[in-house]
Write an enzyme that holds these catalytic residues in place. Structure first.
Site, PDB file in Angstrom:
ATOM      1  CD  GLU A 196      54.485  -5.439 -13.165  1.00  0.00           C
ATOM      2  OE1 GLU A 196      53.640  -5.633 -14.095  1.00  0.00           O
ATOM      3  OE2 GLU A 196      54.120  -5.964 -11.977  1.00  0.00           O
ATOM      4  CB  SER A 202      64.012  44.326  28.567  1.00  0.00           C
ATOM      5  OG  SER A 202      63.114  44.982  29.319  1.00  0.00           O
TER       6      SER A 202
END
Length: 654
Positions: free
Chosen positions: A78, A330
């Site tokens: 690039e 419980s």
């Protein structure tokens, strides 16, 4: 000399104009800041990713996150002069202009990586005016940021097709691995894709993707980033890219974390194993049922694995069921027994009757509709008997018990306008799985309670609940409980656990502790409808022990410290419930500096209230008094009854 002075003044003016323009029109970095959320485990491994608004996957990426070969390939393809040009490459501009004049059309572009970053930050239609703006922005970016920072911007924002942006997101989605773990031919494909992300998608256009990858490899060889022979060999390899889902472990915590990187206390291998267990378990549950699991370290109170719900709309998988308020059944009994021990009301060997009995208008029954007769407190808890639990709640005082839970940092919920009553002993209030995990982690450690933490570096805020001796005594009782169906009895001594089932079989619970970890499990339907026949022991208990199987062998549970001497009764009878007690505030409470309503239970009226030995105004026929602390500090609150009995607690005012 005069001309030189004019030139210097002109240059200074130009510089001032450039600086003013830069400040007036700074580059828009909002897209760079809008990155996906990342949840990472305690070792930095990626747990989950959340998309940015709009559904894009965009992970912040720096130069350190990618291999040097990727940068070499990128620059070779690039922008070969990236490291020395000021954002605009004059040689590339001259070449592109000459080619356009000769051929009458654009043959090659002159866009630098910095110009690409400018376009990615502020997308515009591809026009000459847009190109000029990109050039100006490129010069501006180069003036403000280093080359490495600009490369990081490209690595974060580059498009890779569909809703993928950035090298890390593309690497994870296409190869299932981070960039640093990729092979050279995979790196070359990543460098090629941003050129034409839609036309080069390997899942749709594999031939075009192979050709583009080959061009990147040839450019890398020309730039001597690869040997020519190696580049040619790599070009023949299969693409090996397919769209994969990005990591989504602990998705409810990921949603709570927000954007950016959040380090956690979780462990990725354990989290993944827990989720596999939950998915497999969900297949055995009735339709629309779901589950939630939390695993915490006893010492640090840090969550090491959290699974809140199996995915799927039919099971309410989008809901964070670990934070849903449900009746705990419980599983709250161990906390009640520990409180009764701390108040000196009972010891594990204290006898208590499990026989039919009415508590005013309340007539509880055991789960099996039977009665055990005369038992010890330890036997009653191990067998989860209801009548003894309600008798303990009467002795402790339901208001005092709920107040102790609140003082420990929990938030037990009652119906609007309701006052704590005896059913709290059997789960007659609302709590979350996080709170149950906090309670049991406290019983597993030193008796203090702290909401578990999951963000790295966050310290759990501990509050007093019971002492180490009371926590150890309850732990020893629960370790003697029989294991759930299908679990070998010899495993039980290393795990202290308790199950619970809410009224109507709506919630199945199990919570337990080893020497190192606490596990809490909830199973139920998100809409609160019953699970016929499901109990905490039969449904949640086996899951609890399966989770402990995923953890390292912790060794035996620590022995409980001896309980301090206390006037505990050999038998808990009805008369003990009338003993004078301070119901609120509980011992060791930390109170806000505001009017405090003092409450007493038991004893014979009239009552007298004292703070640090000095009487305070009160209506003596009432069991409540209003006290306004003078200021922050420690206070001793005492109540006296008509028979001369007294009860006192030490509290702190913030």
């Amino acid at each position: 000399m005069r001309g030189l002075g004019v030139a210097i003044i002109s240059l200074g003016a130009l510089a001032a104009v450039v600086v003013a323009a830069d400040r007036a029109l700074p580059p828009d970095l909002s897209r760079l800041a809008a990155v996906s959320g990342e949840l990472r485990d305690r070792d930095g491994r990626l747990l989950a990713v959340t998309p940015v608004p709009g559904g894009m996957w965009r992970l912040a990426t720096t130069v350190e996150d990618v291999p040097p070969l990727l940068l070499a390939m990128l620059l070779a393809r690039e922008d070969r002069r990236f490291m020395w040009h000021p954002g605009v490459d004059p040689l590339a501009l001259a070449r592109a202009s000459a080619q356009a004049l000769v051929h009458g059309r654009i043959v090659s572009g002159a866009s630098t990586i910095t110009m690409q970053v400018a376009r990615l930050l502020e997308p515009r239609p591809r026009t000459l005016q847009a190109k000029l703006i990109e050039m100006a922005r490129a010069l501006q970016l180069e003036a403000q940021f280093s080359k490495r920072e600009i490369l990081g911007m490209w690595l974060t924002l580059a498009p890779f097709g569909g809703n993928l942006e950035g090298v890390r997101a593309a690497s994870l989605a296409l190869f299932g691995r981070p960039p640093l773990a990729l092979d050279p031919h995979e790196i070359a494909l990543l460098v090629a894709l941003p050129q034409r992300p839609s036309a080069l998608r390997p899942d749709r256009f594999p031939e075009a993707a192979v050709a583009a990858r080959g061009r990147v490899l040839r450019d890398a060889a020309a730039a001597r980033a690869l040997a020519v022979e190696e580049a040619a060999a790599l070009a023949t390899l299969p693409l090996g890219a397919e769209r994969r889902p990005l990591p989504r472990h602990a998705r409810h915590l990921a949603a709570a974390a927000g954007p950016g990187i959040t380090a956690t206390t979780l462990s990725l291998p354990l989290q993944a194993a827990l989720e596999r267990l939950a998915d497999a378990t969900a297949e055995t549950l009735v339709p629309a049922a779901n589950l939630a699991i939390l695993v915490a370290e006893n010492r640090s109170r840090a969550i090491v694995a959290a699974y809140a719900g199996v995915a799927g709309e039919g099971r309410g998988g989008a809901l964070d069921l670990a934070r849903a308020v449900r009746s705990p059944g419980s599983v709250l009994k161990p906390a009640l027994v520990a409180q009764a021990m701390m108040l000196g009301l009972v010891r594990p060997e204290t006898r208590i009757a499990d026989l039919p009995r009415r508590f005013a208008e309340y007539a509880p029954e055991n789960f099996d509709r039977d009665f055990a007769g005369d038992v010890t407190v330890a036997q009653a808890l191990a067998r989860s008997l209801n009548l003894p639990a309600v008798a303990l709640a009467e002795a402790v005082g339901p208001v005092a018990f709920v107040s102790a839970l609140k003082a420990a940092g929990l938030a037990p919920r009652l119906p609007p306008g309701a006052q704590p009553a005896l059913p709290v002993a059997l789960g007659g209030l609302g709590m979350t799985l996080w709170e149950i995990a906090a309670l049991y982690a406290g019983l597993a450690d030193d008796g203090t309670v702290a909401m578990p933490v999951w963000r790295a570096g966050e310290a759990a805020a501990r509050r007093p609940f019971v002492g180490q001796a009371e926590a150890g005594a309850v732990r020893a009782i629960l370790a003697a409980s029989a294991p759930p169906p299908g679990v070998a009895p010899e495993r039980a001594p290393r795990i202290a656990w308790k199950s619970g089932t809410s009224w109507g079989n709506r919630d199945a619970w199990a919570a337990g502790m080893s020497a190192t970890h606490t596990v809490a499990v909830w199973v139920g339907r998100p809409d609160g409808t019953p699970l016929p026949g499901a109990t905490g022991r039969s449904v949640a208990g086996p899951i609890l022990f399966a989770v402990f199987d995923l953890l390292p062998d912790p060794g035996p549970l620590p022995p409980p410290p001896p309980l301090p001497p206390a006037p505990a009764l050999a038998r808990l009878g009805a008369g003990d419930a009338d003993r004078l007690r301070v119901a609120f505030p509980p011992p060791g409470a930390s109170l806000a500096r505001a009017p405090v309503v003092l409450r007493a239970s038991g004893g014979r009226r009239p009552l007298i209230w004292l703070v640090d030995g000095a009487p305070i105004a009160s209506e003596r026929h009432r069991r409540e008094a209003r006290w306004v602390p003078d200021g922050p500090g420690h206070y001793r609150v005492t109540v006296l009854d008509a028979d001369g009995s007294s009860a006192a607690v030490e509290v702190r005012v913030r």
